[in-house]
Design a protein around this motif. Structure first.
Motif, mmCIF file in Angstrom:
data_model
loop_
_atom_site.group_PDB
_atom_site.id
_atom_site.type_symbol
_atom_site.label_atom_id
_atom_site.label_comp_id
_atom_site.label_asym_id
_atom_site.label_seq_id
_atom_site.Cartn_x
_atom_site.Cartn_y
_atom_site.Cartn_z
ATOM 1 N N GLN A 198 24.316 3.028 -3.779
ATOM 2 C CA GLN A 198 25.418 3.949 -4.035
ATOM 3 C C GLN A 198 25.061 4.899 -5.188
ATOM 4 O O GLN A 198 24.319 4.533 -6.106
ATOM 5 C CB GLN A 198 26.689 3.175 -4.370
ATOM 6 N N TRP A 216 30.214 -3.632 -11.410
ATOM 7 C CA TRP A 216 29.652 -2.688 -12.366
ATOM 8 C C TRP A 216 30.596 -1.531 -12.687
ATOM 9 O O TRP A 216 30.298 -0.698 -13.546
ATOM 10 C CB TRP A 216 28.301 -2.173 -11.860
ATOM 11 N N ARG A 217 31.745 -1.462 -12.039
ATOM 12 C CA ARG A 217 32.747 -0.473 -12.433
ATOM 13 C C ARG A 217 33.513 -0.920 -13.684
ATOM 14 O O ARG A 217 34.265 -0.145 -14.263
ATOM 15 C CB ARG A 217 33.709 -0.212 -11.267
ATOM 16 N N GLU A 264 30.463 0.568 -2.439
ATOM 17 C CA GLU A 264 31.530 1.552 -2.227
ATOM 18 C C GLU A 264 32.843 0.968 -2.740
ATOM 19 O O GLU A 264 33.180 -0.190 -2.468
ATOM 20 C CB GLU A 264 31.658 1.907 -0.744
ATOM 21 N N GLU A 305 26.480 5.935 -7.844
ATOM 22 C CA GLU A 305 26.856 5.589 -9.212
ATOM 23 C C GLU A 305 25.793 4.751 -9.925
ATOM 24 O O GLU A 305 25.749 4.697 -11.160
ATOM 25 C CB GLU A 305 28.183 4.819 -9.231
ATOM 26 N N HIS A 356 22.810 5.260 -10.390
ATOM 27 C CA HIS A 356 21.863 6.042 -11.183
ATOM 28 C C HIS A 356 22.358 6.281 -12.610
ATOM 29 O O HIS A 356 21.547 6.477 -13.525
ATOM 30 C CB HIS A 356 21.548 7.350 -10.465
ATOM 31 N N ASP A 357 23.670 6.239 -12.820
ATOM 32 C CA ASP A 357 24.186 6.359 -14.180
ATOM 33 C C ASP A 357 23.782 5.150 -15.024
ATOM 34 O O ASP A 357 23.569 5.280 -16.246
ATOM 35 C CB ASP A 357 25.717 6.483 -14.160
ATOM 36 N N TYR A 371 26.162 -1.186 -7.548
ATOM 37 C CA TYR A 371 27.452 -0.622 -7.135
ATOM 38 C C TYR A 371 27.636 -0.767 -5.634
ATOM 39 O O TYR A 371 26.697 -0.626 -4.858
ATOM 40 C CB TYR A 371 27.516 0.862 -7.498
#
Length: 544
Positions: A262, A178-179, A213, A264, A266-267, A211
């Protein structure tokens, strides 16, 4: 004047496990979308507000639909897009909302993206959509880290060129990265595709897992400890997706979980909330987020994120008044801080059915009814799992009939026992699962027990003492007693008696071995007979 609450805030939602609900297409023993459509009047008459349908998308069915190969089409096993449109139109005509499952943590290994990744070289853009990494050791023959799959065994699989890919579930379910912005863009398109067709919401599978780490470091796990026989036990099995029992928030020691929950993530849900809010009709999403605390669960339902998150603390609570009261109090406080409402659930397609968890047989069924009646009195929404209204218990599926991928990886029974297809009518399998004309003696995809004749919808229809009649009464009472109620709720334990007070109603659940005296007032509904003014053991009542 205060605006009315959105429909989902206090809705009762019925989970349909599509393979096991009703088979209308060719009587092949597998449930389908036309089968759901044909039974929608049953759900309306039961008294629910909405249904949640498990994945029906194109899939090789390695994990029964949770391995998606195409998110914008219907698997021919379940019908077609035309059938999906007909289901939505029929449901809406009956006053029912429809929530569909969304699986964003991973795809099927047959998805075009993963097939392209396998065909591409290490370090390519195609592989960057997933979590491919080089192995450890001098020759790269060891997995990149020590993570374990939820379904047992390592969470990494090596491909022929030597690289490894992450799969927190089955090897056929590679995790997305998802990055990579391509992933988020693809799923926004999926959301819009189904919203344009008229779905009312999404249940988000593994919502806490998108996500990891960024370092993909090793998970820190407890050192092995000697068992009672002096042997050293194994440490650090992968955390199951379901707790065995609720734990005190004070006593709980949080586990190291670099693969889950993690910040992130939530974005992602802030982006999705904007999409949902851009459509009319109060579209919503509910998170399957197996977080370690009520407080971390509540982060998923902040005003700019998702609308609901399943309260698995309630599902995991043992039959103890004190524990029930603690979960109610903690859950309401946590979601209140997020300006939201709780979402209660007792069973689903991943856990042992709650009458069986409560002891099985007459005791388990009595406790199951009592817990359900208590749940339906609580503020917020409630989710029911198909078949619980019939009093179905967990089935001991014979090994040769088991199909859960976790069974093949661990040798443990897995989840097949809560997924046995529903009995609709008749005196022998398939109990009308393939429609009223389905032949006696044939079996659906998981065989049904031979002693279910008394549990069919047909058998329970005219029986006021049946589980089906109880659920209909309870859902009607909830709508009458608590519709628009003030959500101020207090829960406590008086010895082994759970006491919940809300909207001028006292809810009692007797978890002791002995009858308890009822307070003065009118008994609005009870989960079992009230005898001489006493609340029997394993029974609940609403009193005004």
């Amino acid at each position: 004047m205060t605006a009315p609450a959105p429909w989902w805030r206090d809705a009762v939602v019925y989970q349909v496990y599509v393979r096991s609900f009703a088979d209308e297409m060719g009587a092949d023993g597998i449930g389908d979308l036309p089968g759901i459509t044909s039974r929608l009047p049953y759900l309306r008459d039961l008294g629910v507000d909405a249904l949640w349908i498990t994945p029906f998308y194109t899939s090789p069915q390695k994990d029964h639909g949770y391995d998606v190969a195409d998110y914008t089409d219907v698997d021919p096993l379940f019908g077609s897009l035309t059938d999906a449109d007909a289901l939505l139109e029929t449901a809406h005509g009956l006053g029912l909302r429809v929530i569909v499952d969304l699986v964003p943590n991973h795809t099927s290994d047959q998805h075009v993206w993963f097939q392209a990744a396998l065909a591409a070289a290490p370090g390519s853009p195609e592989r960057a959509r997933y979590l491919f990494r080089e192995g450890r050791g001098t020759d790269g023959s060891e997995p990149p880290n020590n993570w374990l799959s939820i379904f047992g065994g390592p969470a990494w699989t090596q491909v022929p060129d030597g690289s490894w890919y992450l799969h927190l579930f089955d090897t056929s379910q590679p995790d997305l990265d998802w990055r990579n912005p391509e992933v988020g863009d693809m799923f926004e398109g999926v959301l819009r595709f189904w919203l344009d067709r008229g779905v009312d919401g999404f249940r988000v599978d593994v919502a806490h897992g998108l996500y990891k780490e960024a370092s993909l470091r090793d998970q820190v796990r407890p050192e092995p400890t000697p068992d009672k026989a002096g042997k050293t036990g194994k440490a650090g099995k992968a955390r199951k997706k379901k707790p065995k029992a609720a734990e005190s928030m004070v006593e709980r020691v949080l586990k190291d979980e670099p693969m889950w929950d993690q910040p992130e993530v939530h974005d992602v849900y802030r982006r999705w909330r904007k999409v949902l809010d851009s459509y009319p009709g109060e579209r919503m999403a509910v998170a399957e987020a197996w977080t370690q605390t009520a407080e971390s669960m509540a982060l998923f339902i902040r005003p700019d994120e998702l609308h609901q998150a399943f309260n698995f603390g309630w599902l995991g609570t043992p039959w103890k008044a004190k524990d029930f009261a603690e979960v109610v109090t903690n859950s309401i406080a946590a979601v209140g801080a997020a300006d939201s409402a709780p979402t209660w659930v007792l069973s689903n397609h991943d856990v042992i059915r709650h009458p069986t968890r409560y002891g099985g047989g007459p005791v388990g069924l009595a406790r199951g009814r009592a817990a359900t009646l208590a749940m339906l009195a609580l503020p917020g929404s409630a989710y029911l799992y198909q078949g619980e209204e019939l009093g179905l218990e967990q089935v001991d599926v014979p090994p040769e009939a088991r199909q859960d991928p976790s069974w093949f990886r661990t040798g443990e029974p897995g989840r097949d026992g809560c997924r046995v297809p529903l009995p609709w009518s008749g005196s022998a399998p398939p109990y009308g699962f393939g429609g009223p004309d389905s032949s006696e003696g044939s079996q659906p995809w998981i065989p049904q027990p031979s002693d279910w004749a008394g549990l069919t919808v047909e058998a329970q229809q005219g029986d006021d003492a049946s589980s089906l009649a109880f659920y209909r009464r309870a859902l009607a009472a909830r709508r009458e007693v608590f519709a628009g109620a003030d959500e101020t709720t207090e829960a406590s334990a008086l010895g082994k008696l759970l006491v919940v007070r809300r909207a001028g109603v006292t809810v009692l659940v007797n978890t002791s071995k002995y009858p308890k005296a009822l307070p003065d007032g009118d008994v609005l509904i009870s989960s079992g007979p009230i005898i001489d003014g006493l609340l029997p053991r394993d029974t609940a009542a609403w009193i005004r």
